[in-house]
Design a protein around this motif. Structure first.
Motif, PDB file in Angstrom:
ATOM      1  N   ASN A   1      -0.790 -32.197  30.279  1.00  0.00           N
ATOM      2  CA  ASN A   1      -1.736 -31.850  31.174  1.00  0.00           C
ATOM      3  C   ASN A   1      -1.950 -30.395  31.478  1.00  0.00           C
ATOM      4  O   ASN A   1      -3.016 -29.755  31.496  1.00  0.00           O
TER       5      ASN A   1
ATOM      6  N   THR B   1      -3.000 -34.123  39.176  1.00  0.00           N
ATOM      7  CA  THR B   1      -1.780 -33.404  39.890  1.00  0.00           C
ATOM      8  C   THR B   1      -1.826 -31.880  39.348  1.00  0.00           C
ATOM      9  O   THR B   1      -2.074 -30.875  40.194  1.00  0.00           O
ATOM     10  N   THR B   2      -2.338 -31.630  38.292  1.00  0.00           N
ATOM     11  CA  THR B   2      -2.380 -30.242  37.730  1.00  0.00           C
ATOM     12  C   THR B   2      -3.467 -29.364  38.335  1.00  0.00           C
ATOM     13  O   THR B   2      -3.434 -28.400  38.942  1.00  0.00           O
TER      14      THR B   2
ATOM     15  N   ARG C   1       3.108 -35.453  43.399  1.00  0.00           N
ATOM     16  CA  ARG C   1       2.218 -34.549  43.694  1.00  0.00           C
ATOM     17  C   ARG C   1       2.188 -33.691  45.230  1.00  0.00           C
ATOM     18  O   ARG C   1       2.197 -32.692  45.371  1.00  0.00           O
TER      19      ARG C   1
ATOM     20  N   THR D   1       0.649 -38.412  30.842  1.00  0.00           N
ATOM     21  CA  THR D   1       0.670 -38.895  32.384  1.00  0.00           C
ATOM     22  C   THR D   1      -0.675 -39.093  32.545  1.00  0.00           C
ATOM     23  O   THR D   1      -1.087 -39.728  33.708  1.00  0.00           O
TER      24      THR D   1
ATOM     25  N   GLU E   1      -4.158 -39.246  35.853  1.00  0.00           N
ATOM     26  CA  GLU E   1      -3.275 -39.048  37.340  1.00  0.00           C
ATOM     27  C   GLU E   1      -2.863 -37.778  37.034  1.00  0.00           C
ATOM     28  O   GLU E   1      -2.644 -37.015  37.909  1.00  0.00           O
ATOM     29  N   GLY E   2      -2.075 -37.246  35.963  1.00  0.00           N
ATOM     30  CA  GLY E   2      -1.116 -36.322  35.866  1.00  0.00           C
ATOM     31  C   GLY E   2      -2.182 -34.794  35.823  1.00  0.00           C
ATOM     32  O   GLY E   2      -1.836 -34.089  36.244  1.00  0.00           O
TER      33      GLY E   2
ATOM     34  N   LEU F   1       5.932 -38.887  35.788  1.00  0.00           N
ATOM     35  CA  LEU F   1       5.087 -37.831  36.706  1.00  0.00           C
ATOM     36  C   LEU F   1       5.798 -37.614  38.202  1.00  0.00           C
ATOM     37  O   LEU F   1       6.146 -38.757  38.677  1.00  0.00           O
TER      38      LEU F   1
ATOM     39  N   MET G   1      -0.066 -42.761  27.252  1.00  0.00           N
ATOM     40  CA  MET G   1       0.629 -42.771  28.689  1.00  0.00           C
ATOM     41  C   MET G   1       1.532 -43.849  28.512  1.00  0.00           C
ATOM     42  O   MET G   1       1.753 -44.945  27.749  1.00  0.00           O
TER      43      MET G   1
ATOM     44  N   SER H   1       4.079 -26.466  33.205  1.00  0.00           N
ATOM     45  CA  SER H   1       5.172 -27.487  33.678  1.00  0.00           C
ATOM     46  C   SER H   1       6.225 -27.570  32.869  1.00  0.00           C
ATOM     47  O   SER H   1       5.764 -27.436  31.481  1.00  0.00           O
TER      48      SER H   1
ATOM     49  N   ASN I   1       4.872 -32.953  33.249  1.00  0.00           N
ATOM     50  CA  ASN I   1       3.232 -33.641  33.244  1.00  0.00           C
ATOM     51  C   ASN I   1       2.701 -33.789  31.940  1.00  0.00           C
ATOM     52  O   ASN I   1       1.544 -33.366  31.782  1.00  0.00           O
ATOM     53  N   CYS I   2       3.338 -34.548  31.003  1.00  0.00           N
ATOM     54  CA  CYS I   2       2.731 -34.638  29.748  1.00  0.00           C
ATOM     55  C   CYS I   2       2.707 -36.244  29.377  1.00  0.00           C
ATOM     56  O   CYS I   2       3.590 -36.880  29.812  1.00  0.00           O
TER      57      CYS I   2
END
Lengths: 384, 384
Positions: free
Chosen positions: B50, B85-86, B118, B78, B81-82, B115, A336, B108, B75-76
């Protein structure tokens, strides 16, 4: 001095008219002994140039008296006619030197496809033989240049009384297992052919084989090592291998610094690998990512492209536990974003990437260049 | 029409504010049945985004009711947390649609690393759900564009009464085993999950997997195929696979034509291979040679660089018996210069290379682009 720094060697560089520019284009290095031990490694490309096909046979017995090199034409994909030119060149060197044709290694570099004039090449051999001298190393190093902007030479002298000297040509088109790169290394240490072969393979594995300028692999690459034994000193094998590795690494870095159209020299250091093979595979994958290389040209510390390249390998690692540093800033931790990429200074020519796989103790560094407008320009206009 | 051409599908494309440009960035495709069979293939990159980690699980049971896609962020890399979101995105689509979260595939595309919001994404899902329509295919195709200059859509209707429709995004960064490419294909044919999976793998193997724009491999690539069965017609499996292959090939060619900064579309046809694997390996090696690709940009019919790339493969061939044609001129025969390269016209955008390995009957064609100044520019300035 380069190849004539060790005792027992003479060299020359002359203009034979193979290059339209009229610059020097034929080099000759002769081993006056008493040893005539030698080793060589060649491109692993299966579509080899004629001089490589010849030289693979010539090195078979571990003996060489001379290396003849030309720029101004690769003599590659030139068929039987081209092979006869290589053969005639070796015969001419041997005839004038008083030894056998199979004691002569032949190297060529330049454009692939067209065949240069055999007549001019043979006249060049005569001129080179006539001007052989114990301080001809620099002339030889100059005569093998193609798109190189500087001649590449390196010398290492041991306190034990022996010396290693080397010259190289190559600028861009560098890749693993060698690429459009000609290297001749000489030594006056007393080492037999088996000892030279072992030392040369160990040295090239961690120097020339870890250069990957553009992923392409040449048809002509040759690294030759000749021992005259003229110092009368038998070296410690470990010291000799270390010294040879230092000379090869120095020459490799000079090649990298002169790569066609590059703005940055990039060292990709892979740490924490489960094996050296894993470390090399990861480093090479990153070195071959055009997206990563274009980002470095744009001074963009885009670590996502590094992770994407790591992800294409079979190396041992956990995708959620990869760390990446760029010029000492750890911009990625545990897969990350971490420290601010704005802190990465990509203005200097040298770029140092560290990738920590956290899967073992092995490490390796692969060197490459960025992908620039100048690279595209130079390589889109080379032959036309 | 694209994904809404077949019966039983609704789609939408809306602006959720993920893209700074304010262009549409969230697309939704819903399968209204009666079938809910689906199949999907993903990037083989081990550092996956993600949404891919989520979607690999979601497709596990061969059932999907919806695909939700966003541009404006990959969203990679991440982290957790990412992934949340997914997950939240799938939950929102499922809640509004009245089905389960694992019936929702998430895709995505955009920058790696940062990120997106959301909150905006979930609001986008609400807006998309509210505007779902049986003629929303074009809106959906537009909302998944990133550096694409045109939306990519394709439709095939069978005389037997069923239809296949597809949309794709992607421009450059194409590579084998998929790359920064999102594709959704729908059909109203009655095909079960196993039939869809077999057809999709057969179709992608000879279409998307043979695109190799720059050798890089994305972290987000997904090709999804959903069947509604709404036509009430069970297709002949061979006809269905052929039609799906035609749609995938059409979309793949549209991706190639829109590749970032390319001047030429290059088809590398390998003939006379001992196996299809050999043909693909040789084609891919040439497609990844920066030297070859830069030469095509420079309109230089440099066949030597093609042979050098062929020589790096393990395919069966005799280096002294390789033929190469460029736009129908056989400039290399038996590994040597043949017809005059001056006869090769490289002005047109389409370039057709033929490499005859003379070692069997297998054949394959790999598509790539040239390496241009614009490629370097676009990919050195993408994120900064």
């Amino acid at each position: 001095m380069s190849v004539t720094a060790p005792q027992g060697f003479r060299a020359a560089g002359v203009t034979a008219g193979l290059k339209p520019s009229g610059k020097p284009d034929v080099a000759l290095v002769v081993n006056d002994g008493p040893f005539e031990a030698a080793a060589a490694v060649f491109t692993s490309n299966r579509c080899k140039a004629n001089p490589v096909l010849w030289s693979e046979r010539a090195i078979g017995d571990g003996r060489l008296r001379a290396v003849v090199l030309n720029s101004g034409g690769a003599n590659c994909y030139t068929g039987p006619e081209g092979f006869q030119t290589t053969h005639a060149t070796a015969e001419k060197v041997a005839e004038l030197g008083g030894f056998g044709a199979y004691d002569v290694l032949v190297c060529s570099t330049g454009l692939i496809g067209p065949l240069f004039s055999r007549e001019r090449m043979l006249a060049g051999v005569e001129a080179a033989t006539a001007t052989l001298s114990t301080d001809g190393g620099a002339d030889a190093a100059t005569a093998i240049m193609t798109t190189d902007t500087v001649a590449k030479q390196s010398v290492h002298t041991s306190p034990a009384g022996w010396t290693i000297g080397g010259m190289a040509k190559g600028a861009g088109m560098l890749a693993p297992a060698l690429a459009t790169m000609l290297v001749v290394v000489t030594t006056d240490a007393e080492v037999d052919a088996a000892g030279l072969d072992a030392a040369l393979r160990a040295a090239t594995r961690v120097s020339f084989d870890r250069l990957d300028s553009d992923g392409c692999q040449s048809t002509n690459d040759t690294v030759a090592l000749l021992a005259s034994g003229a110092s009368g000193v038998t070296p410690d094998p470990v010291e000799f291998t270390d010294a040879l590795t230092a000379v090869c690494t120095d020459l490799a870095r000079q090649l990298l610094a002169d790569a066609e159209g590059a703005d940055h020299e990039i060292a990709i250091e892979v740490r924490g690998a489960a094996s050296e093979e894993d470390a090399v595979e990861v480093g090479r994958s990153v070195a071959r990512s055009n997206l990563f290389k274009a980002a470095i040209f744009g001074k963009d510390p885009n670590w996502g492209r590094i992770l994407a390249a790591v992800g294409t390998t079979g190396a041992a690692f956990d995708p959620a536990d990869l760390d990446v540093a760029m010029n000492d800033v750890w911009i990625c931790r545990k897969g990350m974003a971490a420290d601010d990429p704005a802190g990465v200074d990509l203005e200097p020519r040298a770029v140092h990437i560290v990738i920590d796989l956290k899967s073992g103790d092995a490490t390796a560094t692969i060197w490459t260049n960025d992908l620039t407008h100048a690279y595209v320009h130079e390589n889109s206009a080379y032959s036309t």
